[in-house]
Design a protein around this motif. Structure first.
Motif, mmCIF file in Angstrom:
data_model
loop_
_atom_site.group_PDB
_atom_site.id
_atom_site.type_symbol
_atom_site.label_atom_id
_atom_site.label_comp_id
_atom_site.label_asym_id
_atom_site.label_seq_id
_atom_site.Cartn_x
_atom_site.Cartn_y
_atom_site.Cartn_z
ATOM 1 N N LEU A 126 -2.746 6.417 4.277
ATOM 2 C CA LEU A 126 -1.346 6.465 3.845
ATOM 3 C C LEU A 126 -1.121 7.490 2.734
ATOM 4 C CD1 LEU A 126 -0.677 2.611 3.743
ATOM 5 C CD2 LEU A 126 0.292 4.228 5.388
ATOM 6 N N ASN A 127 -2.179 8.224 2.375
ATOM 7 C CA ASN A 127 -2.109 9.193 1.264
ATOM 8 C C ASN A 127 -1.696 8.512 -0.040
ATOM 9 O OD1 ASN A 127 -2.798 11.577 2.797
ATOM 10 N ND2 ASN A 127 -0.742 11.463 3.705
ATOM 11 N N ARG A 128 -2.302 7.368 -0.278
ATOM 12 C CA ARG A 128 -2.043 6.608 -1.492
ATOM 13 C C ARG A 128 -3.364 6.264 -2.169
ATOM 14 N NH1 ARG A 128 2.249 7.988 0.181
ATOM 15 N NH2 ARG A 128 4.216 6.783 0.269
ATOM 16 N N LEU A 129 -3.241 5.713 -3.386
ATOM 17 C CA LEU A 129 -4.410 5.203 -4.082
ATOM 18 C C LEU A 129 -4.442 3.681 -3.954
ATOM 19 C CD1 LEU A 129 -4.263 7.326 -7.368
ATOM 20 C CD2 LEU A 129 -5.722 7.697 -5.374
ATOM 21 N N ALA B 41 -5.633 3.037 2.226
ATOM 22 C CA ALA B 41 -4.904 3.833 1.238
ATOM 23 C C ALA B 41 -4.988 5.325 1.563
ATOM 24 C CB ALA B 41 -5.463 3.556 -0.160
ATOM 25 N N LYS B 42 -6.167 5.781 1.947
ATOM 26 C CA LYS B 42 -6.339 7.193 2.281
ATOM 27 C C LYS B 42 -5.517 7.566 3.505
ATOM 28 C CE LYS B 42 -9.922 10.710 2.930
ATOM 29 N NZ LYS B 42 -11.385 10.957 3.006
ATOM 30 N N PHE C 111 0.827 -1.205 0.000
ATOM 31 C CA PHE C 111 0.000 0.000 0.000
ATOM 32 C C PHE C 111 0.863 1.257 0.000
ATOM 33 C CE2 PHE C 111 -3.536 -2.738 0.682
ATOM 34 C CZ PHE C 111 -4.669 -2.009 0.340
ATOM 35 N N LYS C 112 1.963 1.238 0.759
ATOM 36 C CA LYS C 112 2.868 2.389 0.764
ATOM 37 C C LYS C 112 3.502 2.607 -0.605
ATOM 38 C CE LYS C 112 4.143 2.476 5.674
ATOM 39 N NZ LYS C 112 5.238 2.251 6.669
ATOM 40 N N CYS C 113 3.662 1.514 -1.344
ATOM 41 C CA CYS C 113 4.233 1.602 -2.689
ATOM 42 C C CYS C 113 3.171 1.905 -3.752
ATOM 43 C CB CYS C 113 4.943 0.298 -3.040
ATOM 44 S SG CYS C 113 6.391 -0.047 -2.016
ATOM 45 N N GLY C 114 1.938 2.116 -3.320
ATOM 46 C CA GLY C 114 0.861 2.420 -4.258
ATOM 47 C C GLY C 114 0.354 1.226 -5.016
#
Length: 309
Positions: free
Chosen positions: A249-252, A246-247, A188-191
């Motif tokens: 972590l500020n990711r999609l 995801a949100k 998730f951190k890697c998108g």
């Protein structure tokens, strides 16, 4: 309380020992030397000494007369390896055999411990769709996980004539290091995160702090017995769970993992991620237990900002 604990060096057991230092623990572990080193870390970081003794077998114990409680959390990790016939046997025996040993010790005790908290999991219910499930719901699952937990619980209930038995039907435990969330963070951190399967299956989760607090609550509250669902009051679909993570972590979360691919990767154990379980902690709520983390968003924000466990 003087507590005999199995599985005390795992995620939940270790957190429980750190949190509730008023108890005196005897912990069954396969490696006493490594756990003694871990105990030194406990003591250096603790406000008071942690009272922990380690044993590597139950054989010297003829009974449980010296203990006030038993907490049974031990078991081979269920999802770390594919479910070959050999691995299924290891998973089952690591739970069933040890639990039977503890029940036999209860039977042999003149003054048995007053309570026996024994592990289980919400997998006992099987795939329930979107139907809310409480401790009063029928257990009808026929898959391996359900049969594993059902027999595990039945063995533990063999101690019921001698003590108060509480069956800890644990959901997905969220902690920043270890457990399901620990495995999910990197992709998730890697998108690269996304919904699993169709994303409509319900995931019944619990913040590790609520889990250990619920254990302490069940340990001390004499009116609680039998199955207890250790999950937060609000289950979420896998789609909502992944979007919320995801949100946070500020990711999609735009990379879905199709059901067929997951089954190819994990085999039969893919059911643990694909089955839907909308579990309700009815017994805890009716008994007055107060959750700190009702909502997934709040739980994830807490864990990602303060990854202490």
């Amino acid at each position: 309380m003087k507590i005999l604990m199995t599985g005390g060096t795992g995620l939940i057991g270790e957190a429980f020992i750190k949190q509730f230092q008023e108890h005196q623990f005897t912990v069954l572990t396969r490696s006493i030397s490594s756990q003694s080193a871990k105990l030194a870390v406990f003591n250096n970081n603790a406000a008071m000494p942690v009272k922990v003794d380690f044993i590597d077998t139950l054989e010297p114990l003829k009974n449980l007369d010296g203990f006030d409680a038993v907490i049974n959390l031990a078991g081979e990790p269920i999802i770390d390896k594919r479910w070959s016939p050999k691995q299924k046997h290891i998973i089952c025996q690591s739970r069933w055999s040890l639990t039977q040993q503890l029940v036999d010790l209860f039977t042999n005790s003149q003054t048995p411990p007053v309570v026996f908290l024994s592990g289980s999991a919400i997998g006992v219910y099987g795939d329930c769709g979107d139907q809310p499930v409480t401790e009063d719901s029928a257990v009808e699952g026929t898959d391996f996980a359900s049969q594993l937990c059902r027999n595990w619980e039945q063995i533990a209930l063999g101690a019921a004539p001698y003590t108060r038995v509480v069956l800890l039907r644990t959901g997905i435990v969220l902690a920043a290091h270890g457990g399901a969330l620990g495995k999910m963070l990197l992709p998730f951190k890697c998108g690269l995160g996304g919904p699993i399967g169709g994303g409509k299956q319900f995931m019944s989760w619990i913040h590790y702090q609520d889990h250990i607090n619920a254990m302490q609550f069940a340990l001390l509250k004499s009116s609680i017995s039998g199955a207890v669902n250790l999950v937060a009051p609000e289950a979420q679909t896998n789609s909502v769970f992944t979007q919320t993570l995801a949100k946070a972590l500020n990711r999609l979360a735009v990379f879905p993992l199709p059901k067929k691919i997951l089954q190819l990767l994990l085999g039969e154990s893919a059911c643990l991620l694909l089955d839907s379980q909308n579990i309700v902690p009815q017994k805890l709520m009716q008994s007055g237990f107060e959750f700190k983390f009702h909502r997934l968003k709040l739980a994830l924000e807490n864990l990602l900002k303060s990854p202490s466990v």
